[in-house]
Design a protein around this motif. Structure first.
Motif, mmCIF file in Angstrom:
data_model
loop_
_atom_site.group_PDB
_atom_site.id
_atom_site.type_symbol
_atom_site.label_atom_id
_atom_site.label_comp_id
_atom_site.label_asym_id
_atom_site.label_seq_id
_atom_site.Cartn_x
_atom_site.Cartn_y
_atom_site.Cartn_z
ATOM 1 N N GLU A 138 5.693 -5.746 7.923
ATOM 2 C CA GLU A 138 4.469 -5.448 7.164
ATOM 3 C C GLU A 138 4.241 -3.941 7.066
ATOM 4 O O GLU A 138 3.173 -3.437 7.392
ATOM 5 C CB GLU A 138 3.253 -6.137 7.794
ATOM 6 C CG GLU A 138 3.341 -7.647 7.819
ATOM 7 C CD GLU A 138 3.448 -8.265 6.438
ATOM 8 O OE1 GLU A 138 2.721 -7.832 5.514
ATOM 9 O OE2 GLU A 138 4.269 -9.176 6.267
ATOM 10 N N VAL A 139 5.266 -3.245 6.633
ATOM 11 C CA VAL A 139 5.221 -1.784 6.543
ATOM 12 C C VAL A 139 4.424 -1.350 5.325
ATOM 13 O O VAL A 139 4.609 -1.872 4.222
ATOM 14 C CB VAL A 139 6.661 -1.205 6.479
ATOM 15 C CG1 VAL A 139 6.625 0.289 6.292
ATOM 16 C CG2 VAL A 139 7.431 -1.587 7.726
ATOM 17 N N ARG A 140 3.527 -0.391 5.532
ATOM 18 C CA ARG A 140 2.737 0.186 4.449
ATOM 19 C C ARG A 140 2.807 1.708 4.591
ATOM 20 O O ARG A 140 2.026 2.299 5.321
ATOM 21 C CB ARG A 140 1.294 -0.299 4.518
ATOM 22 C CG ARG A 140 0.408 0.244 3.404
ATOM 23 C CD ARG A 140 -1.023 -0.229 3.526
ATOM 24 N NE ARG A 140 -1.674 0.159 4.773
ATOM 25 C CZ ARG A 140 -2.373 1.286 4.931
ATOM 26 N NH1 ARG A 140 -2.499 2.128 3.949
ATOM 27 N NH2 ARG A 140 -2.931 1.544 6.084
ATOM 28 N N PRO A 141 3.758 2.341 3.907
ATOM 29 C CA PRO A 141 3.849 3.797 4.023
ATOM 30 C C PRO A 141 2.584 4.494 3.536
ATOM 31 O O PRO A 141 2.000 4.117 2.527
ATOM 32 C CB PRO A 141 5.021 4.168 3.117
ATOM 33 C CG PRO A 141 5.825 2.921 2.999
ATOM 34 C CD PRO A 141 4.823 1.798 3.068
ATOM 35 N N VAL A 142 2.166 5.477 4.296
ATOM 36 C CA VAL A 142 1.051 6.331 3.917
ATOM 37 C C VAL A 142 1.602 7.747 3.918
ATOM 38 O O VAL A 142 1.957 8.280 4.960
ATOM 39 C CB VAL A 142 -0.125 6.214 4.919
ATOM 40 C CG1 VAL A 142 -1.227 7.200 4.560
ATOM 41 C CG2 VAL A 142 -0.646 4.791 4.956
ATOM 42 N N VAL A 143 1.697 8.335 2.728
ATOM 43 C CA VAL A 143 2.266 9.669 2.608
ATOM 44 C C VAL A 143 1.221 10.582 1.981
ATOM 45 O O VAL A 143 0.724 10.308 0.889
ATOM 46 C CB VAL A 143 3.554 9.661 1.743
ATOM 47 C CG1 VAL A 143 4.142 11.060 1.644
ATOM 48 C CG2 VAL A 143 4.574 8.678 2.308
ATOM 49 N N GLU A 144 0.880 11.627 2.709
ATOM 50 C CA GLU A 144 -0.080 12.608 2.216
ATOM 51 C C GLU A 144 0.530 13.989 2.387
ATOM 52 O O GLU A 144 0.960 14.348 3.472
ATOM 53 C CB GLU A 144 -1.398 12.509 2.984
ATOM 54 C CG GLU A 144 -2.081 11.171 2.784
ATOM 55 C CD GLU A 144 -3.418 11.057 3.492
ATOM 56 O OE1 GLU A 144 -3.937 12.087 3.971
ATOM 57 O OE2 GLU A 144 -3.945 9.934 3.556
ATOM 58 N N ILE A 145 0.567 14.719 1.307
ATOM 59 C CA ILE A 145 1.109 16.076 1.317
ATOM 60 C C ILE A 145 -0.037 17.022 1.010
ATOM 61 O O ILE A 145 -0.717 16.881 0.001
ATOM 62 C CB ILE A 145 2.247 16.221 0.279
ATOM 63 C CG1 ILE A 145 3.360 15.225 0.612
ATOM 64 C CG2 ILE A 145 2.754 17.657 0.241
ATOM 65 C CD1 ILE A 145 4.422 15.111 -0.450
#
Length: 158
Positions: A138-145
């Protein structure tokens, strides 16, 4: 597979209608309060907190709206892909393409606070694959740059 996915972004009343249709298709009701919260969120130019949205909805309704109620609605919107949460700011943005599910990569300006998102399935797919290889489900990538948007970067160069 292309890393970038092209889709139609909605705005204004068409966005509200697309969000309503997506929520109903997910088996949820589109209530007046949910409509008011979504319209307030969609009207924000920058990521908004539940408190900002509660204040806006309360002003429109002429009575106080509890932030806890707004949080519950925002959580529903995130689960049903109508909104996205900017984790580092504990704020939300309306999803301009609610019928399309992608992991979101946020570009957040440290100067003006704006946030734009890009979809890059190659990057988030690689993150999902790495997490799954490490045993995560149940992977949910959260990417914030974080950085400076083009407008703020130009202003600094002057």
């Amino acid at each position: 597979m292309s890393g970038h996915h092209h889709h139609h972004d909605f705005a204004g009343e068409k966005l509200v209608l697309a969000a309503r249709d997506a929520l109903v298709a997910a088996g949820e009701q589109w209530t007046d309060m949910r409509s008011d919260v979504f319209e307030a969120l969609a009207g924000c130019e920058k990521p908004a907190s539940a408190y900002d949205i509660a204040e806006s909805v309360g002003t429109g309704r002429g009575k106080r709206v509890a932030a806890n109620s707004v949080y519950r609605i925002l959580d529903l919107f995130v689960r049903t892909n109508l909104a996205r949460r900017v984790e580092s700011a504990n704020a939300y943005v309306a999803n301009s393409h609610p019928g399309c599910r992608h992991d979101c990569i946020f570009l957040i300006c440290d100067v003006c606070g704006s946030a734009v998102h890009i979809d890059d399935d190659r990057l988030t797919g690689a993150l999902r694959q790495a997490a799954q290889s490490a045993g995560f489900a149940e992977v949910r990538p959260v990417v914030e740059i974080r950085g400076h948007c083009a407008e703020c970067a130009r202003g600094e160069a002057l």
